[in-house]
Design a protein around this motif. Sequence first.
Motif, mmCIF file in Angstrom:
data_model
loop_
_atom_site.group_PDB
_atom_site.id
_atom_site.type_symbol
_atom_site.label_atom_id
_atom_site.label_comp_id
_atom_site.label_asym_id
_atom_site.label_seq_id
_atom_site.Cartn_x
_atom_site.Cartn_y
_atom_site.Cartn_z
ATOM 1 N N ASN A 101 0.838 -1.200 0.000
ATOM 2 C CA ASN A 101 0.000 0.000 0.000
ATOM 3 C C ASN A 101 0.869 1.245 0.000
ATOM 4 O O ASN A 101 1.796 1.351 0.810
ATOM 5 N N LYS B 248 -2.352 -1.422 -3.895
ATOM 6 C CA LYS B 248 -3.305 -0.324 -3.729
ATOM 7 C C LYS B 248 -2.522 0.979 -3.597
ATOM 8 O O LYS B 248 -1.559 1.062 -2.843
ATOM 9 N N ASP C 272 -5.431 -0.666 -7.878
ATOM 10 C CA ASP C 272 -6.525 0.208 -7.476
ATOM 11 C C ASP C 272 -5.940 1.563 -7.069
ATOM 12 O O ASP C 272 -4.883 1.619 -6.419
ATOM 13 N N ARG D 277 -11.068 5.644 -7.864
ATOM 14 C CA ARG D 277 -12.193 6.206 -7.132
ATOM 15 C C ARG D 277 -11.759 7.573 -6.632
ATOM 16 O O ARG D 277 -10.686 7.708 -6.048
ATOM 17 N N ARG E 98 -10.028 3.549 5.648
ATOM 18 C CA ARG E 98 -11.083 2.764 5.011
ATOM 19 C C ARG E 98 -10.580 2.082 3.752
ATOM 20 O O ARG E 98 -10.853 0.891 3.505
ATOM 21 N N TYR E 99 -9.881 2.853 2.943
ATOM 22 C CA TYR E 99 -9.435 2.328 1.649
ATOM 23 C C TYR E 99 -8.437 1.194 1.785
ATOM 24 O O TYR E 99 -8.600 0.127 1.175
ATOM 25 N N GLU F 130 -9.797 -2.218 3.021
ATOM 26 C CA GLU F 130 -10.656 -3.002 2.143
ATOM 27 C C GLU F 130 -9.878 -4.164 1.529
ATOM 28 O O GLU F 130 -8.704 -4.037 1.204
ATOM 29 N N THR F 131 -10.550 -5.277 1.371
ATOM 30 C CA THR F 131 -9.898 -6.449 0.767
ATOM 31 C C THR F 131 -10.367 -6.618 -0.662
ATOM 32 O O THR F 131 -11.366 -6.053 -1.084
#
Length: 302
Positions: free
Chosen positions: A110, A133, A239, A267, A297-298, A301-302
């Motif tokens: 991440n 991510k 993502d 997003r 939150r992001y 997420e899985t």
Amino acid sequence: MERSYPSTIVNNQSTALTGPSYITGYVTSHDGTAIGYRQLGHGPGIIIVHGSLSTGYYHLQLAEALANAFTVYLPDRRGFGLSGPSSLDDGIQQDVQDLDALLTKTGTQNVFGVSVGAIICLEAALSLPAIRKLAIYEPPLFKNRATPAEMMKRFDEEMAQGKVAAALATAMKGAPLMSDIFGAMPHWLLEFMTGRMMSFKPSGDYASFRDLAPTLHHDGRLIIEMSGQQETLRAIRADVLVLGGSKSTTFLRTALASAARVLPHARRVEFPGLNHGSSWNSDLRGKPDAIAQELRRYFAET
């Protein structure tokens, strides 16, 4: 149970922390450059890549807000703070290699990039499958390379003449990151204001404007390399969370929209009332809590 946290000794200074204390570490990049970082928290990893005229320390409160759920790494980019120097010929691939070295050492998937740090992270996501991510905050992407190239030519000339305040004014007018007013302001007035800001001596582990000014040469190169290259971002498979503030400059909001349009797995979130400096610590007028909540939150997420 409430915990109290000790001060941490950094660069021979005792810095009182408002949250979890951090440790410092180093990783060696591909070309041998030492990349220093601060580490705090427990859990899955997040690497935060800072932008211009700052260091990883400027995002300490953001990291603290994430530290009870994530292990957060705050690297100083090459040429900044804890890390080794950059050379005049370094470009974006050197920064990508620096990030790759830290991803490899920590096993992190991440990444959050701010401003020029977001530019580095976008380029890295094109070639580093370790990035699963990605979150970005307002990358300063121009529509073409000519505009930032002209700005940086003048900046380098003024720096070579020892006109640091003038050079910073050139950068702030050419790439309006903090206020639309700077773009319309006469150069001499912005230079005068910048000179006053350069006399300010920050406390703690912050760097001064004067100390950070030379790093804009490298950051300018990164901006030039990536400007006009937005179409290449279509190849990113990670993502991407695209973040920005409602009070950011017209230039930044336009640049962010251009990136969001081409990213295939994006997003977008706009924070009401925030601006380009809102991810910084609160004593620098940052407001990192809302950004931390969205990142939490992001990345959970899985």
